[in-house]
Design an enzyme around this catalytic site. Structure first.
Site, PDB file in Angstrom:
ATOM      1  N   TRP A 183      -2.504   3.161  -6.162  1.00  0.00           N
ATOM      2  CA  TRP A 183      -3.671   3.999  -6.495  1.00  0.00           C
ATOM      3  C   TRP A 183      -3.504   4.828  -7.783  1.00  0.00           C
ATOM      4  O   TRP A 183      -4.049   5.936  -7.882  1.00  0.00           O
ATOM      5  CB  TRP A 183      -3.984   4.976  -5.346  1.00  0.00           C
ATOM      6  CG  TRP A 183      -3.982   4.398  -3.982  1.00  0.00           C
ATOM      7  CD1 TRP A 183      -4.494   3.203  -3.587  1.00  0.00           C
ATOM      8  CD2 TRP A 183      -3.450   5.001  -2.791  1.00  0.00           C
ATOM      9  NE1 TRP A 183      -4.324   3.028  -2.239  1.00  0.00           N
ATOM     10  CE2 TRP A 183      -3.688   4.118  -1.736  1.00  0.00           C
ATOM     11  CE3 TRP A 183      -2.802   6.228  -2.533  1.00  0.00           C
ATOM     12  CZ2 TRP A 183      -3.286   4.401  -0.416  1.00  0.00           C
ATOM     13  CZ3 TRP A 183      -2.405   6.507  -1.240  1.00  0.00           C
ATOM     14  CH2 TRP A 183      -2.644   5.600  -0.198  1.00  0.00           C
ATOM     15  N   GLY A 184      -2.719   4.344  -8.723  1.00  0.00           N
ATOM     16  CA  GLY A 184      -2.521   5.102  -9.968  1.00  0.00           C
ATOM     17  C   GLY A 184      -1.554   6.261  -9.823  1.00  0.00           C
ATOM     18  O   GLY A 184      -1.279   6.968 -10.792  1.00  0.00           O
TER      19      GLY A 184
ATOM     20  N   ASP B 294      -9.908   3.714  -3.567  1.00  0.00           N
ATOM     21  CA  ASP B 294     -10.587   2.494  -3.123  1.00  0.00           C
ATOM     22  C   ASP B 294     -11.972   2.340  -3.747  1.00  0.00           C
ATOM     23  O   ASP B 294     -12.722   3.295  -3.872  1.00  0.00           O
ATOM     24  CB  ASP B 294     -10.751   2.514  -1.600  1.00  0.00           C
ATOM     25  CG  ASP B 294      -9.426   2.295  -0.900  1.00  0.00           C
ATOM     26  OD1 ASP B 294      -8.385   2.267  -1.580  1.00  0.00           O
ATOM     27  OD2 ASP B 294      -9.448   2.148   0.332  1.00  0.00           O
TER      28      ASP B 294
ATOM     29  N   ASP C 120       0.825  -1.216   0.000  1.00  0.00           N
ATOM     30  CA  ASP C 120       0.000   0.000   0.000  1.00  0.00           C
ATOM     31  C   ASP C 120       0.859   1.266   0.000  1.00  0.00           C
ATOM     32  O   ASP C 120       2.088   1.207   0.017  1.00  0.00           O
ATOM     33  CB  ASP C 120      -0.947  -0.066   1.219  1.00  0.00           C
ATOM     34  CG  ASP C 120      -2.318   0.512   0.917  1.00  0.00           C
ATOM     35  OD1 ASP C 120      -2.443   1.291  -0.040  1.00  0.00           O
ATOM     36  OD2 ASP C 120      -3.267   0.205   1.668  1.00  0.00           O
TER      37      ASP C 120
HETATM   38  C1  GAL Z   1      -6.168   1.375   1.321  1.00  0.00           C
HETATM   39  C2  GAL Z   1      -6.178   0.344   0.206  1.00  0.00           C
HETATM   40  C3  GAL Z   1      -7.298  -0.610   0.532  1.00  0.00           C
HETATM   41  C4  GAL Z   1      -7.037  -1.266   1.866  1.00  0.00           C
HETATM   42  C5  GAL Z   1      -6.831  -0.224   2.962  1.00  0.00           C
HETATM   43  C6  GAL Z   1      -6.371  -0.831   4.265  1.00  0.00           C
HETATM   44  O1  GAL Z   1      -5.203   2.292   1.061  1.00  0.00           O
HETATM   45  O2  GAL Z   1      -6.360   0.972  -1.029  1.00  0.00           O
HETATM   46  O3  GAL Z   1      -7.437  -1.549  -0.505  1.00  0.00           O
HETATM   47  O4  GAL Z   1      -5.908  -2.097   1.760  1.00  0.00           O
HETATM   48  O5  GAL Z   1      -5.892   0.747   2.562  1.00  0.00           O
HETATM   49  O6  GAL Z   1      -6.163   0.117   5.257  1.00  0.00           O
END
Ligand code: GAL
Length: 417
Positions: A197-198, A218, A136
């Protein structure tokens, strides 16, 4: 320039299950062991769903790392037997285990991140028997901010970028490449899923860095619109209509984990979601509760649609389906709605009705790119949802598509070629 894993990992879009969309931080060993069992019992494993992926919130939020070895510490109240034991039990069922970390100081949920600990953490994951890492993008220190930050959801905020600037030299790319190198130095193959996230145009350098890369914020289980950093299906598909072409064998744009079966999505919306993710060659990572899914038969049938899975997993044609026609209206709620792709079994049309009413969708054969100039021939049209042939068509294909549904059709010559 793709990352090619000798054992074939990542050649095709990954298939599996991930905890975030349904359980968020409310996870423990039992959740994953039950999921693994359900994948087998429901027949989903046989259809190709193989990864059981732990998302955020699995580590010890307080103690974080061993003071001496610096290894990440597992939250023992959630995984009393350690992740290695979870991996072992999942492997025993013929499945694979995925884990989650972050290319910053903390994960999005505030747990320890891997920035600066790439080698230690990759070694730990490998020693536990982990097969997949979702990485992430939260908590990036100020001094590692990109020189020309780019986020696809807010392109207007990007400063002027010098002509020819190469985003593979960005610090975002460097953060992801550091973990990629650490994973490659391990004695086991770990599928590497960049959750960037691109940002920093990851579609330009994700392919030589990992096996798949998230393209947008998301997902959430709604048809259109956004709620802070979470988005409905239509804005994501709209972005995909312009950036479908980064995916091919060995590298896949990830349009986020499936929300099929979640929230208030109607049956038709669930169908559109699955058909389009399959068409886009996105990883197919289920995000709904599997216990009781047998009672939600229509949802199980969508996730288990063999023809759509076969398109997504085609071993001969690696490219994503692409849009070839927009319906007059165009905005983030009405993305391109006429898509085409090719598989070993034929030419496939995905006709998505983005309107609030059912409607007739029409396609002239000679406007379908792979069939251009061949509009005079007769074609057999097959419905990938019902598994039945619709009949022989000439000149034009016309189908009724319910509100927010997607017709998934396969076209061949009349004798099936
Ligand atoms: C976001 C991610 C999600 C999930 C979440 C967990 O940044 O895009 O898919 O993993 O964090 O906190």
């Amino acid at each position: 320039a793709a990352l090619v894993s000798p054992d074939g990992t990542g050649r095709l879009p990954a298939m599996g299950w991930n905890s975030w969309n349904e359980y968020a931080c409310d996870i423990n060993e039992t959740v994953f062991l039950n999921v693994a069992q359900q994948l087998v019992v429901l027949g989903l494993k046989d259809l190709g769903y193989e990864y059981v992926n732990i998302d955020d919130c699995w580590s010890d939020k307080e103690k974080r790392r061993d003071p001496v070895t610096r290894e990440l510490l597992v939250d023992k109240s959630k995984f009393p037997n350690g992740i290695a034991r979870t991996a072992e039990l999942i492997h025993d069922l013929g499945l694979k285990l995925g884990i989650y970390s972050d290319a910053g100081t903390e994960t999005c949920g505030g747990y320890a991140g891997s920035l600066g600990f790439e080698e230690v953490d990759a070694t730990t994951f490998s020693s536990w028997g982990v097969d997949y890492l979702k990485y992430d993008n939260c908590a990036v220190p100020e001094n590692l901010t990109d020189e020309y930050p780019y986020a696809p959801e807010e392109p207007d905020k990007t400063p002027d970028v010098p002509a020819g600037y190469d985003y593979s030299t960005s610090t975002t790319a460097a953060r992801y490449k550091a973990m990629g190198a650490a994973l490659l130095s391990q004695p086991r193959t770990i599928q590497y899923s960049l959750c960037a996230w691109g940002h920093a145009h990851v579609e330009r350098w994700g392919n030589d860095t990992g096996h798949s890369w998230r393209m947008w914020g998301d997902i959430m289980p709604m048809w259109a619109g956004r709620d802070r950093w979470s988005w409905g299906l239509m804005p994501i598909i709209n972005q995909a209509a312009f950036l479908w072409n980064a995916s091919d064998f060995w590298g896949h744009s990830d349009w986020d984990m499936l929300e099929v079966g979640n929230g208030d999505l109607t049956l038709e919306e669930n169908r559109s979601h699955f058909a389009m993710w399959a068409a886009l060659k996105s990883p197919l990572i289920i995000g709904t509760k599997l216990e009781g899914l047998v009672l939600r038969k229509p949802i199980l049938d969508i996730l288990g649609n063999r023809e759509l899975i076969a398109f997504n997993q085609d071993g001969v044609h690696g490219r994503s389906a692409r849009p070839f026609k927009w319906d007059g209206k165009w905005d983030q709620t009405h993305p391109a709605s006429y898509w085409v792709g090719t598989s070993v079994r034929g030419v496939h049309l995905f006709l998505m009705n983005t309107e609030e009413e059912g409607k007739e969708m029409r396609v002239r054969i000679d406007e379908i790119p792979p069939l251009e100039g061949q509009g005079d021939a007769e074609y057999l049209v097959h419905d990938m949802w019902t598994g039945e042939d619709l009949g022989v068509y000439k000149g034009e294909i016309v189908v009724d598509v319910a509100r927010h549904d997607t017709a998934a059709l396969r076209i061949t010559t009349v004798d099936g070629e």
